[in-house]
Design an enzyme around this catalytic site. Structure first.
Site, PDB file in Angstrom:
ATOM      1  N   ASP A  21     -23.013  60.061 -58.140  1.00 42.74           N
ATOM      2  CA  ASP A  21     -23.559  60.958 -56.872  1.00 42.74           C
ATOM      3  C   ASP A  21     -24.872  60.556 -56.937  1.00 42.74           C
ATOM      4  O   ASP A  21     -25.571  61.339 -57.890  1.00 42.74           O
ATOM      5  CB  ASP A  21     -22.906  62.379 -57.081  1.00 42.74           C
ATOM      6  CG  ASP A  21     -23.568  63.075 -55.638  1.00 42.74           C
ATOM      7  OD1 ASP A  21     -24.008  62.485 -54.829  1.00 42.74           O
ATOM      8  OD2 ASP A  21     -23.402  64.313 -55.941  1.00 42.74           O
ATOM      9  N   ASN A  23     -27.234  61.661 -54.431  1.00 44.27           N
ATOM     10  CA  ASN A  23     -27.876  62.606 -53.666  1.00 44.27           C
ATOM     11  C   ASN A  23     -27.348  64.078 -54.117  1.00 44.27           C
ATOM     12  O   ASN A  23     -27.701  64.903 -53.171  1.00 44.27           O
ATOM     13  CB  ASN A  23     -27.804  62.211 -52.049  1.00 44.27           C
ATOM     14  CG  ASN A  23     -26.690  62.580 -51.672  1.00 44.27           C
ATOM     15  OD1 ASN A  23     -25.510  62.435 -52.489  1.00 44.27           O
ATOM     16  ND2 ASN A  23     -26.389  62.324 -50.160  1.00 44.27           N
ATOM     17  N   ASP A  25     -24.698  65.719 -53.765  1.00 44.95           N
ATOM     18  CA  ASP A  25     -23.875  66.682 -52.900  1.00 44.95           C
ATOM     19  C   ASP A  25     -22.375  66.756 -53.486  1.00 44.95           C
ATOM     20  O   ASP A  25     -21.507  67.109 -52.930  1.00 44.95           O
ATOM     21  CB  ASP A  25     -23.760  66.001 -51.461  1.00 44.95           C
ATOM     22  CG  ASP A  25     -23.172  64.791 -51.570  1.00 44.95           C
ATOM     23  OD1 ASP A  25     -22.953  64.089 -52.509  1.00 44.95           O
ATOM     24  OD2 ASP A  25     -22.919  64.485 -50.380  1.00 44.95           O
ATOM     25  N   ASP A  98     -11.472  47.040 -50.065  1.00 47.03           N
ATOM     26  CA  ASP A  98     -10.273  47.164 -49.630  1.00 47.03           C
ATOM     27  C   ASP A  98      -9.621  47.121 -48.210  1.00 47.03           C
ATOM     28  O   ASP A  98     -10.511  47.310 -47.223  1.00 47.03           O
ATOM     29  CB  ASP A  98     -10.099  48.435 -50.091  1.00 47.03           C
ATOM     30  CG  ASP A  98      -8.697  48.919 -50.929  1.00 47.03           C
ATOM     31  OD1 ASP A  98      -7.561  48.662 -50.422  1.00 47.03           O
ATOM     32  OD2 ASP A  98      -8.887  49.612 -51.903  1.00 47.03           O
ATOM     33  N   ASP A 199      -4.067  46.621 -49.341  1.00 45.13           N
ATOM     34  CA  ASP A 199      -3.260  47.976 -49.769  1.00 45.13           C
ATOM     35  C   ASP A 199      -1.689  47.771 -49.171  1.00 45.13           C
ATOM     36  O   ASP A 199      -1.526  47.264 -47.827  1.00 45.13           O
ATOM     37  CB  ASP A 199      -3.885  49.248 -48.881  1.00 45.13           C
ATOM     38  CG  ASP A 199      -3.292  50.485 -49.340  1.00 45.13           C
ATOM     39  OD1 ASP A 199      -3.438  50.865 -50.494  1.00 45.13           O
ATOM     40  OD2 ASP A 199      -2.836  51.084 -48.217  1.00 45.13           O
ATOM     41  N   GLU A 256      -1.750  44.192 -52.737  1.00 48.03           N
ATOM     42  CA  GLU A 256      -0.854  45.347 -53.546  1.00 48.03           C
ATOM     43  C   GLU A 256       0.692  45.136 -53.245  1.00 48.03           C
ATOM     44  O   GLU A 256       0.787  45.603 -51.815  1.00 48.03           O
ATOM     45  CB  GLU A 256      -1.540  46.694 -53.417  1.00 48.03           C
ATOM     46  CG  GLU A 256      -1.060  47.780 -54.190  1.00 48.03           C
ATOM     47  CD  GLU A 256      -0.806  49.424 -53.765  1.00 48.03           C
ATOM     48  OE1 GLU A 256      -0.801  50.334 -54.416  1.00 48.03           O
ATOM     49  OE2 GLU A 256      -0.850  49.264 -52.223  1.00 48.03           O
ATOM     50  N   HIS A 334      -6.526  53.572 -59.487  1.00 42.62           N
ATOM     51  CA  HIS A 334      -6.833  55.249 -58.777  1.00 42.62           C
ATOM     52  C   HIS A 334      -5.565  55.806 -58.668  1.00 42.62           C
ATOM     53  O   HIS A 334      -5.757  57.126 -58.059  1.00 42.62           O
ATOM     54  CB  HIS A 334      -7.617  55.151 -57.624  1.00 42.62           C
ATOM     55  CG  HIS A 334      -7.116  54.602 -56.472  1.00 42.62           C
ATOM     56  ND1 HIS A 334      -6.714  53.090 -56.503  1.00 42.62           N
ATOM     57  CD2 HIS A 334      -6.497  54.685 -55.305  1.00 42.62           C
ATOM     58  CE1 HIS A 334      -6.121  52.670 -55.658  1.00 42.62           C
ATOM     59  NE2 HIS A 334      -5.954  53.510 -54.718  1.00 42.62           N
ATOM     60  N   ASP A 335      -4.477  55.270 -58.649  1.00 37.27           N
ATOM     61  CA  ASP A 335      -2.954  56.015 -58.458  1.00 37.27           C
ATOM     62  C   ASP A 335      -2.442  55.981 -59.774  1.00 37.27           C
ATOM     63  O   ASP A 335      -1.287  56.625 -59.611  1.00 37.27           O
ATOM     64  CB  ASP A 335      -2.129  54.797 -57.613  1.00 37.27           C
ATOM     65  CG  ASP A 335      -2.776  54.753 -56.279  1.00 37.27           C
ATOM     66  OD1 ASP A 335      -3.446  55.518 -55.705  1.00 37.27           O
ATOM     67  OD2 ASP A 335      -2.332  53.513 -55.635  1.00 37.27           O
TER      68      ASP A 335
HETATM   69  O1  TEU Z   1      -0.904  52.936 -52.912  1.00 39.43           O
HETATM   70  C1  TEU Z   1       0.387  52.382 -52.510  1.00 39.43           C
HETATM   71  C2  TEU Z   1       1.630  52.823 -53.136  1.00 39.43           C
HETATM   72  O2  TEU Z   1       2.568  52.078 -53.687  1.00 39.43           O
HETATM   73  C3  TEU Z   1       1.704  54.023 -53.584  1.00 39.43           C
HETATM   74  O3  TEU Z   1       3.088  54.765 -53.605  1.00 39.43           O
HETATM   75  C4  TEU Z   1       1.286  54.501 -55.085  1.00 39.43           C
HETATM   76  O4  TEU Z   1       2.041  53.655 -55.670  1.00 39.43           O
HETATM   77  C5  TEU Z   1       1.345  55.959 -55.176  1.00 39.43           C
HETATM   78  O5  TEU Z   1       0.194  56.406 -55.236  1.00 39.43           O
HETATM   79  C6  TEU Z   1       1.977  56.191 -56.560  1.00 39.43           C
HETATM   80  O6  TEU Z   1       2.661  57.373 -56.612  1.00 39.43           O
HETATM   81  C7  TEU Z   1      -1.752  52.605 -51.932  1.00 39.43           C
HETATM   82  C8  TEU Z   1      -3.075  53.037 -52.304  1.00 39.43           C
HETATM   83  O7  TEU Z   1      -3.581  52.441 -53.724  1.00 39.43           O
HETATM   84  C9  TEU Z   1      -2.966  54.605 -52.624  1.00 39.43           C
HETATM   85  O8  TEU Z   1      -4.190  55.326 -53.024  1.00 39.43           O
HETATM   86  C10 TEU Z   1      -2.684  55.215 -51.194  1.00 39.43           C
HETATM   87  O9  TEU Z   1      -2.582  56.473 -50.988  1.00 39.43           O
HETATM   88  C11 TEU Z   1      -1.589  54.285 -50.419  1.00 39.43           C
HETATM   89  O10 TEU Z   1      -1.506  52.860 -50.474  1.00 39.43           O
HETATM   90  C12 TEU Z   1      -1.468  54.640 -48.878  1.00 39.43           C
HETATM   91  O11 TEU Z   1      -2.640  54.091 -48.385  1.00 39.43           O
HETATM   92 CA    CA Z   2     -23.336  61.950 -52.740  1.00 35.83          CA
END
Ligand code: TEU
Ligand code: CA
Length: 564
Positions: A21, A23, A25, A98, A199, A256, A334-335
């Site tokens: 971050d 700035n 916030d 993305d 995605d 993905e 991130h998932d």
């Molecule tokens: O994720 C797709 C997906 O297959 C999700 O079901 C993912 O496996 C799940 O988060 C696991 O429980 C993509 C993105 O990476 C995710 O961050 C998004 O929320 C989703 O698509 C919708 O765009």
């Molecule tokens: Ca910021």
């Protein structure tokens, strides 16, 4: 095998909201990323994949896009983004954006029009249906719990949303919509980006008529994957996208693609007529889940075995190399929860076991991905209260199972702590100062309290840190062609503690030995492998004795040898 720059690369994924971050916030931003480009350069990665930075109401943290050609205010401006690309290219780093085009936000201008009336020119940009007998058009469950349909007052019809109700699915059957997607892709490609991560790209084509899913559970809504995973026109749409757009640029694409098999993998990525450079498969991410329902990810199977993981990874490695496809190698994003907490040991053996996992992954065939903080061995977090979790998937899941009275709330909280996506979304640990150096203000999501022990500042100059180990692994890829192009073979197939494999290129061989346990199993060199003059390339312990016959491994030990 054909040489491509993206096979030789290592990709680093940034989740901008949680990276840095600038700035103060409490929200990570583009200028924050620019401040850290030298850090990424030092680590040695080649490509950065940026999770979505487009305008979005953030129902799903940017995966719900309301304007594909604008930057989210919280992240900065288009000028900041232009500067980010320039600063990256100046340092020889490539940028992958993305591409989220299975759905948009319900706040996108297209949807605002679409919902107005049945004869609006944008009506068919989305998937509308009058429903059956006053109920939803079919029984499909959303990825994020509840029905995949939402009733809309204005025209008294339902729209499809495979994800949240603020993420209406785009109608790929409509050629005008497809042209819009190709145009927005060109917009970013012409700015000079180096590729797209696509995605959930393999759910864009749905079975015509949108039939009910087979009823396999006693829930009200059922998993409808058979009607949209690798749907009937998926390959056709992707070929069109390649011909009209991607073929005209030297870029990488990573699809993905949940629920794919290695056969699909070869179909999608092979050198002759593939539709993307590589893909993210999910089989190894399900190794610790209970199969049988779409909620399986939350039901952890504590008895998963190392041999299950071997079967999955080996199937992918071998099929892709035989079919001339290409793998993405990942353990985190991130998932997903943090890999050291999930597959290794985030306690006593934190450091060595994080290095072991990294060795295991980076020595396989494919392009490795490092998710922010993975290079430090960042761990899962265990928030006490539900309110501290921010992810829409977590809250929908909790509401669905607890408020419907079907499960014990504490059990659900434990499942969230183990598998929830917010494990990966806590702020990056830069130093041991306020909020881990991420921000001077209170971050949008709490910092993992262990940042004083695990942070970049402390690891960057420590030659024995997880970070320095990643640096060396990434260097090995640059120094030895065999790491990129060698063939994979599993050895010690039935061992439940040691995962070992070889890579072969011409008359060169690599031997990769990783101990997935906190015990001291004995490694037995299989017949036919000559271990007489092994050269150690990397290891996570100090190694004095290099004899490979009856070698007793230390807890979570990893070694890579080049065999003469
Ligand atoms: O994720 C797709 C997906 O297959 C999700 O079901 C993912 O496996 C799940 O988060 C696991 O429980 C993509 C993105 O990476 C995710 O961050 C998004 O929320 C989703 O698509 C919708 O765009
Ligand atoms: Ca910021």
């Amino acid at each position: 095998m054909a040489k491509q720059w993206w096979k030789e690369s290592v990709v680093y994924q940034i989740y901008p909201r949680s990276f840095n971050d600038s700035n103060n916030d409490g929200i990570g931003d583009l200028n924050g990323i620019i401040e850290k480009l030298d850090y990424l350069k030092d680590l040695g990665v080649d490509v950065v994949w940026l999770s979505p930075v487009y305008e979005s109401p953030n129902d799903d943290n940017g995966y719900d896009i309301s304007n594909y050609r604008a930057i989210m205010d919280e992240f900065g401006t288009m000028e900041d983004w232009d500067r980010l690309l320039e600063e990256m290219h100046n340092r020889g780093l490539k940028l992958v954006m993305d591409l989220v085009v299975n759905h948009s936000s319900d706040e996108h201008a297209w949807f605002a029009e679409s919902r107005k009336s049945k004869d609006n020119p944008y009506r068919d940009y989305y998937i509308w249906d009058p429903g059956k007998d006053g109920a939803e058009p079919n029984n499909w469950v959303s990825f994020f719990s509840g029905s995949a349909w939402q009733y809309d007052e204005a025209t008294e019809e339902y729209y499809l949303h495979l994800f949240t109700k603020k993420q209406p699915d785009l109608n790929w059957e409509n050629p005008k919509l497809r042209e819009e997607v190709y145009d927005l892709m060109k917009f970013w490609l012409d700015k000079g980006i180096d590729g797209f991560r696509m995605d959930v790209i393999n759910v864009i084509s749905k079975t015509p008529g949108l039939p009910d899913a087979e009823v396999t559970t006693d829930s009200k809504y059922q998993w409808g994957g058979e009607h949209f995973v690798n749907g009937p026109r998926f390959m056709e749409f992707m070929k069109e996208m390649n011909e009209k757009v991607l073929d005209h640029y030297d870029v990488m694409t990573v699809g993905e693609t949940p629920m794919v098999t290695p056969e699909d993998g070869v179909r999608f990525t092979n050198e002759e007529d593939g539709i993307c450079s590589m893909l993210f498969q999910f089989e190894h991410m399900d190794v610790d889940s209970t199969p049988g329902s779409h909620l399986g990810k939350w039901k952890i199977n504590p008895d998963w075995k190392l041999t299950d993981l071997k079967k999955i990874m080996t199937k992918w490695q071998v099929s892709m190399q035989e079919g001339k496809g290409w793998n993405s190698l990942y353990l985190e994003n991130h998932d997903q929860p943090r890999s050291v907490s999930r597959f290794a040991d985030d306690g006593k053996y934190h450091e060595v076991s994080a290095k072991m996992l990294a060795t295991w992954l980076h020595m396989m065939q494919g392009t490795p991905y490092v998710y922010q903080g993975q290079e430090l061995g960042m761990t899962n977090v265990a928030f006490e209260r539900l309110e501290d979790y921010k992810d829409v998937e977590i809250h929908n899941f909790y509401r669905d199972v607890v408020e419907n009275g079907s499960e014990d709330p504490e059990m659900i909280m434990d499942a969230i702590r183990a598998k929830g996506r917010d494990n990966a979304r806590t702020p990056m640990h830069w130093n041991s100062g306020t909020n881990a150096g991420f921000s001077d203000a209170e971050p949008w999501i709490k910092v993992n309290p262990n940042y004083k022990d695990i942070n970049a500042e402390q690891q960057v100059n420590d030659p024995n840190s997880v970070y320095s180990y990643y640096k060396r692994l990434i260097q090995l890829r640059k120094q030895h062609e065999i790491v990129v192009h060698g063939d994979y073979d599993l050895i010690l197939e039935d061992d439940e503690q040691i995962y070992a494999y070889t890579r072969t290129l011409g008359d060169e061989k690599l031997l990769v030995i990783t101990n997935f346990s906190g015990e001291k199993p004995v490694f037995k060199l299989p017949a036919g492998l000559d271990g007489s003059r092994p050269e150690l390339l990397i290891s996570n312990y100090d190694v004095r004795d290099h004899s490979l016959e009856g070698l007793t491994l230390k807890p979570y030990e990893a070694r890579v040898y080049k065999l003469a």
